[in-house]
Design a protein around this motif. Structure first.
Motif, PDB file in Angstrom:
ATOM      1  N   UNK A  69     124.489  41.161  50.051  1.00 56.24           N
ATOM      2  CA  UNK A  69     124.346  42.637  50.085  1.00 56.24           C
ATOM      3  C   UNK A  69     123.919  42.961  51.233  1.00 56.24           C
ATOM      4  N   UNK A  70     123.483  41.939  52.297  1.00 55.76           N
ATOM      5  CA  UNK A  70     122.858  42.629  53.632  1.00 55.76           C
ATOM      6  C   UNK A  70     123.739  42.997  54.707  1.00 55.76           C
ATOM      7  N   UNK A  71     124.684  41.772  54.408  1.00 53.95           N
ATOM      8  CA  UNK A  71     125.427  41.921  56.083  1.00 53.95           C
ATOM      9  C   UNK A  71     127.110  42.790  55.347  1.00 53.95           C
ATOM     10  N   UNK A  72     128.231  42.601  56.120  1.00 55.85           N
ATOM     11  CA  UNK A  72     128.974  42.480  56.043  1.00 55.85           C
ATOM     12  C   UNK A  72     130.407  41.814  57.113  1.00 55.85           C
ATOM     13  N   UNK A  73     130.773  40.858  56.453  1.00 56.81           N
ATOM     14  CA  UNK A  73     131.914  40.274  57.017  1.00 56.81           C
ATOM     15  C   UNK A  73     133.280  40.461  56.854  1.00 56.81           C
ATOM     16  N   UNK A  74     133.521  39.909  57.862  1.00 57.31           N
ATOM     17  CA  UNK A  74     134.959  39.972  57.997  1.00 57.31           C
ATOM     18  C   UNK A  74     135.688  38.805  59.414  1.00 57.31           C
ATOM     19  N   UNK A  75     136.876  38.248  59.252  1.00 60.85           N
ATOM     20  CA  UNK A  75     137.343  37.333  60.093  1.00 60.85           C
ATOM     21  C   UNK A  75     137.297  38.665  61.653  1.00 60.85           C
ATOM     22  N   UNK A  76     137.560  37.944  63.040  1.00 63.22           N
ATOM     23  CA  UNK A  76     137.461  38.943  64.319  1.00 63.22           C
ATOM     24  C   UNK A  76     138.764  38.880  64.187  1.00 63.22           C
ATOM     25  N   UNK A  77     139.814  39.993  65.201  1.00 56.12           N
ATOM     26  CA  UNK A  77     140.834  40.552  65.388  1.00 56.12           C
ATOM     27  C   UNK A  77     141.246  39.085  65.872  1.00 56.12           C
ATOM     28  N   UNK A  78     142.587  38.752  65.593  1.00 49.87           N
ATOM     29  CA  UNK A  78     143.292  37.815  66.616  1.00 49.87           C
ATOM     30  C   UNK A  78     143.522  38.329  67.613  1.00 49.87           C
ATOM     31  N   UNK A  79     142.805  36.547  68.277  1.00 48.10           N
ATOM     32  CA  UNK A  79     142.945  36.293  69.657  1.00 48.10           C
ATOM     33  C   UNK A  79     140.915  36.513  69.561  1.00 48.10           C
ATOM     34  N   UNK A  80     140.346  37.115  68.549  1.00 50.52           N
ATOM     35  CA  UNK A  80     138.898  37.387  69.573  1.00 50.52           C
ATOM     36  C   UNK A  80     138.312  36.710  68.989  1.00 50.52           C
ATOM     37  N   UNK A  81     136.795  35.971  69.234  1.00 48.50           N
ATOM     38  CA  UNK A  81     136.249  35.184  68.118  1.00 48.50           C
ATOM     39  C   UNK A  81     135.609  34.418  69.256  1.00 48.50           C
ATOM     40  N   UNK A  82     135.474  32.887  68.291  1.00 48.69           N
ATOM     41  CA  UNK A  82     134.930  31.724  68.790  1.00 48.69           C
ATOM     42  C   UNK A  82     136.302  30.867  69.783  1.00 48.69           C
ATOM     43  N   UNK A  83     136.160  30.239  70.422  1.00 44.08           N
ATOM     44  CA  UNK A  83     136.917  28.962  70.907  1.00 44.08           C
ATOM     45  C   UNK A  83     136.330  27.861  71.076  1.00 44.08           C
ATOM     46  N   UNK A  84     137.201  27.233  70.036  1.00 44.60           N
ATOM     47  CA  UNK A  84     136.285  26.038  70.217  1.00 44.60           C
ATOM     48  C   UNK A  84     136.165  24.949  72.016  1.00 44.60           C
ATOM     49  N   UNK A  85     135.644  24.499  72.081  1.00 42.94           N
ATOM     50  CA  UNK A  85     135.994  23.598  73.270  1.00 42.94           C
ATOM     51  C   UNK A  85     135.010  21.910  73.117  1.00 42.94           C
ATOM     52  N   UNK A  86     135.714  21.018  72.887  1.00 44.66           N
ATOM     53  CA  UNK A  86     134.431  19.774  72.381  1.00 44.66           C
ATOM     54  C   UNK A  86     134.579  18.852  73.738  1.00 44.66           C
ATOM     55  N   UNK A  87     133.128  18.502  73.925  1.00 41.76           N
ATOM     56  CA  UNK A  87     132.408  18.085  74.731  1.00 41.76           C
ATOM     57  C   UNK A  87     131.651  17.264  74.977  1.00 41.76           C
TER      58      UNK A  87
END
Length: 98
Positions: A80-98
């Motif tokens: 109960x220490x955090x509130x978590x939800x998915x970011x809205x569409x189009x926001x958040x992480x974009x993974x680039x493998x390098x």
């Protein structure tokens, strides 16, 4: 026999990009006067090191840079220490493998 070069997580995280949804963080730390053991565990468990202690001894999060791995959801949401939800569409992480 040659040794494999060591790779730091921080070096690989550099390749990822994060689109911040200003004013709509997908993770929030609930107000607390003293951090619970679960919140303190997030300081070390988060691979992106998004959690830190502020000058008042409270745990804060900076969501820009979050890799959405779910570690904090497992540790902090159940307590109960955090509130978590998915970011809205189009926001958040974009993974680039390098």
């Amino acid at each position: 026999m040659s040794a494999e070069p060591s790779v730091r997580v921080e070096d690989k995280l550099f390749y990822n990009r994060y689109l911040v949804d200003a004013g709509r963080a997908h993770i929030k730390v609930r107000p607390h006067s003293k951090p619970s053991p679960e919140l303190l565990a997030l300081l070390k468990a988060c691979p992106a090191r998004c959690y830190e202690l502020n000058n008042q001894g409270q745990v804060e999060i900076a969501v820009d840079g979050c890799i959405e791995c779910g570690t904090c959801r497992v540790i902090g949401e159940a307590s109960g220490d955090i509130e978590w939800s998915y970011p809205r569409g189009g926001y958040g992480v974009l993974f680039k493998f390098g």
